[in-house]
Design an enzyme around this catalytic site. Structure first.
Site, mmCIF file in Angstrom:
data_model
loop_
_atom_site.group_PDB
_atom_site.id
_atom_site.type_symbol
_atom_site.label_atom_id
_atom_site.label_comp_id
_atom_site.label_asym_id
_atom_site.label_seq_id
_atom_site.Cartn_x
_atom_site.Cartn_y
_atom_site.Cartn_z
ATOM 1 N N LYS A 44 0.878 -1.173 0.000
ATOM 2 C CA LYS A 44 0.000 0.000 0.000
ATOM 3 C C LYS A 44 0.918 1.227 0.000
ATOM 4 O O LYS A 44 1.973 1.204 0.630
ATOM 5 C CB LYS A 44 -0.860 -0.057 1.269
ATOM 6 C CG LYS A 44 -1.831 1.079 1.425
ATOM 7 C CD LYS A 44 -3.148 0.815 0.724
ATOM 8 C CE LYS A 44 -4.038 2.058 0.796
ATOM 9 N NZ LYS A 44 -4.495 2.520 -0.507
ATOM 10 N N GLY A 45 0.534 2.279 -0.714
ATOM 11 C CA GLY A 45 1.380 3.471 -0.813
ATOM 12 C C GLY A 45 1.747 4.021 0.556
ATOM 13 O O GLY A 45 0.872 4.245 1.385
ATOM 14 N N ASN A 68 -12.399 3.740 -7.121
ATOM 15 C CA ASN A 68 -12.025 3.922 -5.717
ATOM 16 C C ASN A 68 -11.442 5.291 -5.504
ATOM 17 O O ASN A 68 -10.816 5.865 -6.401
ATOM 18 C CB ASN A 68 -11.033 2.838 -5.267
ATOM 19 C CG ASN A 68 -9.588 3.249 -5.525
ATOM 20 O OD1 ASN A 68 -9.005 4.026 -4.761
ATOM 21 N ND2 ASN A 68 -9.017 2.759 -6.612
ATOM 22 N N ALA A 69 -11.694 5.809 -4.318
ATOM 23 C CA ALA A 69 -11.025 7.040 -3.863
ATOM 24 C C ALA A 69 -10.685 6.838 -2.398
ATOM 25 O O ALA A 69 -11.293 7.413 -1.505
ATOM 26 C CB ALA A 69 -11.928 8.251 -4.063
ATOM 27 N N CYS A 129 -1.404 8.871 -8.160
ATOM 28 C CA CYS A 129 -2.676 8.639 -7.467
ATOM 29 C C CYS A 129 -3.658 9.747 -7.832
ATOM 30 O O CYS A 129 -3.364 10.917 -7.614
ATOM 31 C CB CYS A 129 -2.507 8.596 -5.961
ATOM 32 S SG CYS A 129 -4.111 8.400 -5.139
ATOM 33 N N THR A 193 -4.695 3.913 -11.983
ATOM 34 C CA THR A 193 -6.112 3.941 -12.385
ATOM 35 C C THR A 193 -6.436 5.140 -13.273
ATOM 36 O O THR A 193 -5.758 6.162 -13.242
ATOM 37 C CB THR A 193 -7.018 4.003 -11.143
ATOM 38 O OG1 THR A 193 -6.612 5.124 -10.349
ATOM 39 C CG2 THR A 193 -6.927 2.743 -10.316
ATOM 40 N N GLY A 243 -3.427 -3.673 -15.178
ATOM 41 C CA GLY A 243 -4.728 -3.184 -15.633
ATOM 42 C C GLY A 243 -5.693 -4.316 -15.911
ATOM 43 O O GLY A 243 -5.730 -4.857 -17.012
ATOM 44 N N THR A 266 -7.231 -5.284 -8.864
ATOM 45 C CA THR A 266 -8.629 -5.410 -8.448
ATOM 46 C C THR A 266 -9.100 -6.853 -8.314
ATOM 47 O O THR A 266 -9.889 -7.173 -7.428
ATOM 48 C CB THR A 266 -9.512 -4.647 -9.462
ATOM 49 O OG1 THR A 266 -9.078 -3.290 -9.458
ATOM 50 C CG2 THR A 266 -10.981 -4.703 -9.096
#
Lengths: 304, 257
Positions: A44-45, A68-69, A129, A193, A243, A266
Site C-alpha cells: 500500500k502506498g 475507488n477514492a 494517485c 487507475t 490493468g 482489483t
C-alpha cells in the site's frame, strides 16, 4: 518450466505480482495462500506520516470494474518498518515498497529511508494517485515535475531498483516513460487507475464522497495494454503491466505488449487466491503457445 | 470455497432464502458475521456481494442467506436452483456480542436485517433471556421471519409503514413506544437494517442508556481488509476503521452510522 524473471535486479520467481493498494502489506493475504508462492507484491502506498484517507463512500462498482477514492490511507513509514517488515523479512517473496509524498522533499526523504531498509527489494514511486489533492497525480501528469521528482529520488536511491508508476491520465504516456528513463528510473509500472465518476441519479450527485475516483478492473485492460505497448516502444527499462488482469491469458497479453512482469490488482478482491493461481497456470499456457520462457515473449507482439 | 445450493426458497415479494452446503468445512460462525458471494463466473458484475449469514448449523455444514433482489448480481442469485454451485469466501468480521449478564435483549430488524437474528434470537431465548424482536417492513406482505421468531419464544412486535399489520409507522417509532411502556428497559439493543433505521435505533438506545450494537452495510470490495473501501468513521476522531474486519457489528457509540 522456469518462469522466473529479473526485473531490473529484482528476482521474481514468477512474473505475477500484487499491485499496490490492493494487497495491503502482503500479510492480509496469508490466510488465503503461502506468500512465498507469488513473484512479489507492492505495498500500500507509504507516506512519512500515517494517513486517515478520504471520507466515505470510497468505492463503487462499475461495469467490469470499480471506482475507488481511498485517499492513500496507510500506516506510515515508521509503523511499516517496525510492525510489517519483521514479518515480511521471513517470507521468500519480493517486497516492493510503494511510496508517495506531497513535496519533492518528502519523496526524497522517503526514498532514502526505504532504500536503507533491509528486506525491501525495490521501490515503486507513486506519482499517479488520482485521489489526493496534493502529491500523487499532481506530479505524474506534468512532465517537468515528473522529471524533477524522479531525478531527486534517483540521486538518493543507491541500493535498490527505483520503479516509477505512471498515470494514464495524460495525453502521451510514452513522453512520461522517456523522461523517467532519462531521469534514472530502473523500471516502470504501467498503469495506475483512470479517473472516472459515477453519479447517483436519485441524489443528483457523485456516488463517491471524493467526487471522482480511480477506475480499475478488467474494464481498463485494453487501455492498459495499449499504454504498455507505447511505453515498450519508447524505453529500454523493464515494465510492469497493470490493468484488469484476470487470467493467464491476460498475463501473456501484457507480456506480448512489452511487459517484463505484471501486477494483479482489483481481481485480488474478487479472487484472493488469483495470483498463485495465475502463476500455476502460466507454464501450461506458455507451452501451448510454443514458448519456453516468459522472457522470450516480452514484446512479442511488436515483432514482424 | 465452493458451496452446493441445497434450496432456493421464495419468501415475500422480492426476497428469497438460499440454503448452502460448503464443500469444505467453513469453521465456526458467529451471528452477525458475513460471507462474500460471487454472483457469476465472469467479470460483470465484478465484485462479490457481502451477505450476513442467516440460519446455520453449529458445525458450519450448512448455512442460509436472506437475499433481496436489488440489482443484476442478486438477480442472478435469485435464479439459482438445487444442485447449482456458488463461490463463497468467509465467514468474515465480528458478530454480535451478547454478554452473559444481559437478561433482556431488544432486537430491531428491518428488511433483510432479520438475517443475523435467525439463529441468535432462538439461542438467546433458549438461554433464558427475555427477547423482544421488533420487525419493520413496508407492508404486511414484506414481513420476514415473524413465525420463526414467535416459534423461538421471542416477544415479537411488528411495524408496517402502511399500517397493514401491527403498529402503523416505522419500526423505530415502535421502539420508542416500547421503551416508554416497559417497566425496565432492556439491557441491550441489537439492530440490523437500513442505515437510517440503525441510526434512529442507536439514538433511542443512547437516550435510554442502553448499550446498542449495529451492523454496518458499507460498500465493500473485498471483505477481508485489503481494499479499505468499507471503512467507517470513528466517532469524534479523525480515523477510520474497516467494517469488514473490526465490524460489521460495532457498539453504536464507536462509529458514525
Amino acid at each position: 518450466m522456469d518462469i522466473s524473471v529479473d526485473f531490473s535486479g529484482i528476482k521474481l520467481k514468477n512474473p505475477v505480482v500484487g499491485a499496490s493498494g490492493t494487497f495491503g502489506y502482503g500479510l492480509t493475504y496469508e490466510k488465503f495462500f503461502d506468500l512465498s508462492l507469488i513473484g512479489g507484491f507492492c505495498t500500500k502506498g507509504l507516506s512519512l506520516q500515517s494517513r486517515a484517507g478520504n471520507p466515505i463512500p470510497r468505492i463503487c462498482e462499475t461495469p467490469s470494474g470499480m471506482l475507488n477514492a481511498i485517499g492513500l490511507q496507510n500506516v506510515g513509514l515508521d509503523k511499516f518498518t517496525s510492525k510489517k517488515m519483521p514479518k515480511l523479512r521471513k517470507i521468500d517473496t519480493a517486497v516492493i515498497a510503494n511510496f508517495f509524498g506531497e513535496t519533492v522533499e518528502e519523496y526524497t526523504e522517503l526514498a532514502a529511508k526505504l532504500d536503507a531498509i533491509d528486506g525491501v527489494h525495490g521501490l515503486e514511486m507513486n506519482i499517479s494517485c488520482p485521489n489526493v489533492e496534493k502529491g500523487g497525480a499532481a506530479f505524474g501528469t506534468d512532465i517537468k515535475t515528473t522529471e524533477a521528482v524522479v531525478k531527486a529520488c534517483r540521486s538518493v536511491v543507491k541500493n535498490k531498483p527505483l520503479i516509477v508508476k505512471l498515470s494514464p491520465n495524460v495525453t502521451d504516456i510514452s513522453e512520461f516513460a522517456r523522461v523517467c528513463e532519462a531521469s534514472g528510473a530502473d523500471g516502470l509500472s504501467v498503469i495506475n487507475t483512470l479517473v472516472g465518476m459515477v453519479i447517483d441519479i436519485t441524489k443528483r450527485k457523485p456516488v463517491l464522497a471524493n467526487g471522482a475516483g480511480g477506475l480499475s478492473g478488467p474494464a481498463i485492460r485494453p487501455v492498459a495494454v495499449r499504454m504498455v505497448w507505447q511505453c515498450y516502444k519508447a524505453v529500454k527499462i523493464p515494465i510492469f503491466g497493470i490493468g484488469g488482469i484476470a487470467s493467464a491469458r491476460d498475463v501473456v497479453e501484457f507480456i506480448m505488449a512489452g511487459a517484463t512482469a505484471v501486477q494483479v490488482g482489483t481481481m485480488n478482491f474478487v479472487s484472493p487466491g488469483i495470483i498463485p493461481q495465475l502463476a500455476e497456470e502460466l507454464p501450461e499456457l506458455l507451452r501451448r503457445l510454443g514458448a519456453d520462457s516468459v522472457t522470450e515473449l516480452v514484446g512479442a507482439a511488436h515483432r514482424d | 470455497m465452493q458451496c452446493a445450493v441445497i434450496s432456493n426458497r421464495p419468501l415475500t415479494e422480492g426476497f428469497f432464502h438460499l440454503s448452502l452446503a460448503p464443500e469444505e468445512p467453513m469453521g465456526a460462525i458467529t451471528p452477525g458475521q458475513f460471507v462474500m458471494i460471487r454472483c457469476c463466473d465472469f467479470t460483470d458484475p465484478l465484485l462479490r456481494r457481502p451477505m450476513s449469514v442467516a440460519d446455520f448449523e453449529p458445525d458450519g455444514s450448512r448455512f442460509g442467506l436472506i437475499v433481496q433482489t436489488a440489482g443484476r448480481g442478486t438477480g442472478m442469485l435469485s435464479h439459482l436452483v438445487e444442485g447449482d454451485r456458488l463461490d463463497v469466501i468467509g465467514p468474515f468480521g465480528q458478530g454480535y456480542n451478547v454478554p452473559q449478564e444481559a437478561k433482556s435483549v431488544m432486537i430491531v430488524a428491518g428488511g433483510t436485517g432479520v438475517a443475523p437474528f435467525m439463529t441468535l434470537a432462538p439461542t438467546l431465548a433458549a438461554g433464558g433471556k427475555n427477547v423482544h424482536v421488533l420487525l419493520g417492513a413496508r407492508t404486511k406482505g414484506h414481513l420476514l421471519m415473524e413465525e420463526r421468531f414467535l416459534h423461538a419464544g421471542a416477544q415479537v412486535h411488528v411495524a408496517t409503514e402502511d399500517g397493514s399489520k401491527g403498529f402503523d409507522g416505522l419500526v423505530t417509532e415502535l421502539m420508542g413506544k416500547q421503551l416508554d411502556h416497559m417497566d425496565e428497559p432492556p439491557d441491550l439493543a441489537l439492530a440490523c437494517g437500513p442505515a437510517g433505521m440503525m441510526r434512529a435505533v442507536a439514538t433511542l438506545a443512547e437516550h435510554s442508556n442502553i448499550p446498542c450494537q449495529v451492523s454496518l452495510e458499507n460498500s465493500m470490495a473485498c471483505g477481508f481488509g485489503a481494499c479499505l473501501g468499507c471503512v467507517a468513521h470513528v466517532r469524534g476522531e479523525e480515523r477510520y476503521v474497516t467494517v469488514c474486519r473490526k465490524g460489521p457489528v460495532f457498539d453504536s457509540r464507536e462509529v458514525e452510522i
